[in-house]
Scaffold this active site. Structure first.
Site, PDB file in Angstrom:
ATOM      1  N   ARG A  15     -74.646   6.183  65.042  1.00 49.72           N
ATOM      2  CA  ARG A  15     -73.521   5.315  64.654  1.00 49.72           C
ATOM      3  C   ARG A  15     -72.160   5.884  65.078  1.00 49.72           C
ATOM      4  O   ARG A  15     -71.151   5.195  65.016  1.00 49.72           O
ATOM      5  CB  ARG A  15     -73.553   5.084  63.127  1.00 49.72           C
ATOM      6  CG  ARG A  15     -74.667   4.160  62.687  1.00 49.72           C
ATOM      7  CD  ARG A  15     -74.878   4.221  61.173  1.00 49.72           C
ATOM      8  NE  ARG A  15     -75.618   5.413  60.753  1.00 49.72           N
ATOM      9  CZ  ARG A  15     -75.876   5.732  59.484  1.00 49.72           C
ATOM     10  NH1 ARG A  15     -75.438   4.942  58.513  1.00 49.72           N
ATOM     11  NH2 ARG A  15     -76.553   6.812  59.186  1.00 49.72           N
ATOM     12  N   ASN A 221     -70.488   8.890  59.117  1.00 54.87           N
ATOM     13  CA  ASN A 221     -71.468   8.263  59.997  1.00 54.87           C
ATOM     14  C   ASN A 221     -70.849   7.584  61.208  1.00 54.87           C
ATOM     15  O   ASN A 221     -71.524   7.324  62.188  1.00 54.87           O
ATOM     16  CB  ASN A 221     -72.304   7.248  59.214  1.00 54.87           C
ATOM     17  CG  ASN A 221     -73.145   7.930  58.154  1.00 54.87           C
ATOM     18  OD1 ASN A 221     -73.887   8.861  58.442  1.00 54.87           O
ATOM     19  ND2 ASN A 221     -72.989   7.507  56.915  1.00 54.87           N
ATOM     20  N   TYR A 339     -39.474  24.940  81.584  1.00 52.82           N
ATOM     21  CA  TYR A 339     -40.885  25.312  81.555  1.00 52.82           C
ATOM     22  C   TYR A 339     -40.989  26.821  81.732  1.00 52.82           C
ATOM     23  O   TYR A 339     -40.594  27.355  82.761  1.00 52.82           O
ATOM     24  CB  TYR A 339     -41.698  24.601  82.644  1.00 52.82           C
ATOM     25  CG  TYR A 339     -43.102  25.156  82.726  1.00 52.82           C
ATOM     26  CD1 TYR A 339     -43.951  25.073  81.617  1.00 52.82           C
ATOM     27  CD2 TYR A 339     -43.570  25.799  83.862  1.00 52.82           C
ATOM     28  CE1 TYR A 339     -45.221  25.623  81.645  1.00 52.82           C
ATOM     29  CE2 TYR A 339     -44.848  26.358  83.895  1.00 52.82           C
ATOM     30  CZ  TYR A 339     -45.664  26.261  82.785  1.00 52.82           C
ATOM     31  OH  TYR A 339     -46.917  26.815  82.802  1.00 52.82           O
TER      32      TYR A 339
HETATM   33  C1  UD1 Z   1     -79.355   9.856  54.094  1.00 48.76           C
HETATM   34  C2  UD1 Z   1     -80.298   9.533  52.937  1.00 48.76           C
HETATM   35  C3  UD1 Z   1     -79.675   8.431  52.079  1.00 48.76           C
HETATM   36  C4  UD1 Z   1     -78.312   8.906  51.583  1.00 48.76           C
HETATM   37  C5  UD1 Z   1     -77.422   9.354  52.744  1.00 48.76           C
HETATM   38  C6  UD1 Z   1     -76.176  10.047  52.182  1.00 48.76           C
HETATM   39  C7  UD1 Z   1     -82.569   9.895  53.764  1.00 48.76           C
HETATM   40  C8  UD1 Z   1     -83.840   9.259  54.222  1.00 48.76           C
HETATM   41  N1  UD1 Z   1     -81.571   9.077  53.445  1.00 48.76           N
HETATM   42  O1  UD1 Z   1     -79.242   8.678  54.881  1.00 48.76           O
HETATM   43  O2  UD1 Z   1     -80.513   8.144  50.977  1.00 48.76           O
HETATM   44  O3  UD1 Z   1     -77.701   7.852  50.861  1.00 48.76           O
HETATM   45  O4  UD1 Z   1     -78.085  10.306  53.576  1.00 48.76           O
HETATM   46  O5  UD1 Z   1     -75.255  10.363  53.188  1.00 48.76           O
HETATM   47  O6  UD1 Z   1     -82.516  11.104  53.649  1.00 48.76           O
HETATM   48  N2  UD1 Z   1     -81.064  14.697  59.992  1.00 48.76           N
HETATM   49  C9  UD1 Z   1     -81.924  15.664  60.419  1.00 48.76           C
HETATM   50  N3  UD1 Z   1     -83.107  15.280  60.991  1.00 48.76           N
HETATM   51  C10 UD1 Z   1     -83.444  13.970  61.142  1.00 48.76           C
HETATM   52  C11 UD1 Z   1     -82.550  12.988  60.678  1.00 48.76           C
HETATM   53  C12 UD1 Z   1     -81.379  13.382  60.088  1.00 48.76           C
HETATM   54  O7  UD1 Z   1     -81.648  16.866  60.310  1.00 48.76           O
HETATM   55  O8  UD1 Z   1     -84.521  13.717  61.677  1.00 48.76           O
HETATM   56  C13 UD1 Z   1     -79.780  15.117  59.416  1.00 48.76           C
HETATM   57  C14 UD1 Z   1     -78.619  14.495  60.140  1.00 48.76           C
HETATM   58  O9  UD1 Z   1     -78.181  15.333  61.199  1.00 48.76           O
HETATM   59  C15 UD1 Z   1     -77.581  14.354  59.049  1.00 48.76           C
HETATM   60  C16 UD1 Z   1     -78.397  14.249  57.784  1.00 48.76           C
HETATM   61  O10 UD1 Z   1     -79.686  14.686  58.090  1.00 48.76           O
HETATM   62  O11 UD1 Z   1     -76.713  15.459  58.979  1.00 48.76           O
HETATM   63  C17 UD1 Z   1     -78.410  12.837  57.242  1.00 48.76           C
HETATM   64  O12 UD1 Z   1     -78.933  11.987  58.243  1.00 48.76           O
HETATM   65  P1  UD1 Z   1     -78.422  10.497  58.393  1.00 48.76           P
HETATM   66  O13 UD1 Z   1     -79.173   9.858  59.501  1.00 48.76           O
HETATM   67  O14 UD1 Z   1     -76.966  10.442  58.410  1.00 48.76           O
HETATM   68  O15 UD1 Z   1     -78.971   9.905  57.018  1.00 48.76           O
HETATM   69  P2  UD1 Z   1     -78.490   8.579  56.307  1.00 48.76           P
HETATM   70  O16 UD1 Z   1     -79.085   7.414  57.007  1.00 48.76           O
HETATM   71  O17 UD1 Z   1     -77.032   8.608  56.141  1.00 48.76           O
HETATM   72 CA    CA Z   2     -75.359  10.129  56.652  1.00 46.15          CA
END
Ligand code: UD1
Ligand code: CA
Length: 429
Positions: A15, A221, A339
């Site tokens: 995003r 995000n 400069y």
């Molecule tokens: C996640 C939560 C959601 C919460 C939100 C809060 C899950 C399934 N959902 O969603 O409930 O409301 O955060 O901000 O956990 N990341 C990894 N490996 C992956 C995917 C993500 O390390 O495979 C890391 C990302 O780099 C990031 C964090 O986890 O720093 C959160 O990932 P993101 O995709 O932003 O999760 P949300 O969809 O926001």
């Molecule tokens: Ca997030």
């Protein structure tokens, strides 16, 4: 207190619409992940960052700032998702604090409050008017029952305004019990960490919600979120500086990066930008000046001046439209339109308007050295490498192409010619 911290930073951050991994986007001059690691290290010595997307690039950046951080590489192909991130990860302590890597505004004090609560799992929740994008938290009788992601939620669940802020304190044995049981049968075909909460509740573990401040736990995000987080971080940085004695005029218009240090009496006027690890002592920075990675003491700078990286300025006055780069100025006056690059200029020297150090010949950069009490006349070009010794006068309009010995005058000028009554002849008047 024995506590391991795990920061999830393997995701791509789709995003953000950017080739740069999400956690490397900067807030107040430092990558998002820097801010969160800095706070985490205040509460634990055992901090692991989970990497995946662009793992090497992210690791290199983190290593520039921190020595004692561990890394774990997620198998994104086979186990994508926040639950997948924790597979195969071994932590030292039996309590694990898990943070999303995209929350640059949380503070160590807030993280401490998770450890105080007695429960098998403590998780952060926020009440939001607009819960869109977050996982919804279903709470019954003060206990968390379930977290459901927006994309998997029923219409009724979507109504819930209590959301998962993305910080969890979980006992290691619970992680070990449920991580192998996670499935990816959901809308995103990912292994959700949040399912551990649901599974743990079914098994009778106690899961307490910790209500946290939206402002500090906001996930970044998108670039819109990034801008909002920047405003909050800037307020924090400038508020602290003002409480410590720095005058900042119209602080909303001023941008000061994390790492800038002030000492003594300093005044910062509106529209000023100060970047990098700059140090400013007893100085007045006037409106709309930009200072990057420089040391400035007992100076007045600006308005509208630009001090570029590697400059060291002491007892010096820099006026409007003066650009200084990688230069050492000690007791110098450069009031207008100049400069000064790759130069060393000593005490009592006056730099006239329109002076230019010609430091680049198209291939390499060269130095200009100017001694004490030199008067550099307006519109002078100093073709580097060149050295001007003490007590020299350089006449206005001179192009200096060789070294000037102590006490001399340097002048290069086309002789002035005056043609009498030329104007009247030319215009037939
Ligand atoms: C996640 C939560 C959601 C919460 C939100 C809060 C899950 C399934 N959902 O969603 O409930 O409301 O955060 O901000 O956990 N990341 C990894 N490996 C992956 C995917 C993500 O390390 O495979 C890391 C990302 O780099 C990031 C964090 O986890 O720093 C959160 O990932 P993101 O995709 O932003 O999760 P949300 O969809 O926001
Ligand atoms: Ca997030």
């Amino acid at each position: 207190m024995s506590l391991s911290v795990v920061i999830l930073a393997a995701g791509k951050g789709t995003r953000m619409k950017s080739a740069l991994p999400k956690v490397l986007h900067k807030i107040s001059g430092k990558p998002m992940i820097y801010h969160i690691i800095k706070e985490a290290l205040k509460i634990s010595e055992d901090v692991t960052v989970v990497l995946g997307h662009e793992a090497e690039a992210v690791k290199d950046v983190i290593k520039r700032y921190f020595e004692n951080v561990k890394f774990h590489i997620q198998d994104l192909k086979n186990f994508p998702g926040t639950g997948g991130a924790l597979k195969e990860l071994k932590t030292k302590s039996d309590k694990v604090l898990i943070l999303n890597g995209d929350m640059p505004l949380i503070t160590a004090d807030e993280l401490k409050s998770f450890v105080v609560l007695k429960a098998d799992i403590v998780m952060s929740v926020i009440e939001l008017e607009n819960p869109s994008g977050y996982g919804r938290v279903i709470i019954k009788d003060g206990k968390v029952v379930k977290i459901v992601e927006q994309k998997d939620a029923t219409k009724e669940e979507l109504e819930t305004k209590t959301v998962n802020a993305g910080v969890y304190l979980i006992k290691r044995e619970i992680l070990e019990e449920f991580l192998p049981k996670l499935s990816n049968e959901n809308a995103q075909k990912e292994y959700y960490l949040t399912d551990i909460i649901t599974l743990a509740n079914q098994k009778g573990y106690t899961i307490k919600p910790l209500y946290v401040k939206e402002e500090d736990f906001k996930g970044v995000n998108s670039k819109l979120d990034l801008a909002h987080a920047e405003e909050i971080m800037q307020d924090r940085i400038k508020n602290e500086l003002m409480l410590n004695g720095v005058i900042i005029r119209l602080p909303k218009t001023v941008f000061i990066e994390e790492g800038v240090k002030f000492e003594g009496e300093c005044e910062i006027e509106s529209g000023v930008v100060i970047k990098g690890d700059s140090f400013i002592k007893n100085s007045h920075i006037k409106a709309n000046s930009v200072i990057e990675e420089s040391h400035i003491e007992y100076c007045t700078i600006g308005p509208m001046a630009r001090i570029r990286p590697g400059s060291f300025l002491k007892d010096t006055h820099i006026g409007n439209f003066v650009e200084v780069k990688k230069s050492k100025l000690l007791g110098v006056k450069a009031g207008h339109l100049s400069y000064l690059g790759d130069s060393e200029i000593d005490e009592g020297t006056n730099i006239g308007a329109g002076t230019i150090t010609c430091n680049y010949d198209g291939k390499s950069k060269y130095k200009t050295v100017i001694g004490k009490n030199v008067f550099v006349g307006s519109d002078t070009q100093l073709v580097a490498p060149v050295k001007i010794e003490d007590d020299v006068i350089i006449a206005a309009g001179t192009t200096v192409t060789k070294d000037v010995p102590k006490g001399s005058l340097a002048i290069s000028r086309t002789p002035l010619k005056i043609v009498k009554d030329f104007y009247y002849k030319f215009f037939n008047k």
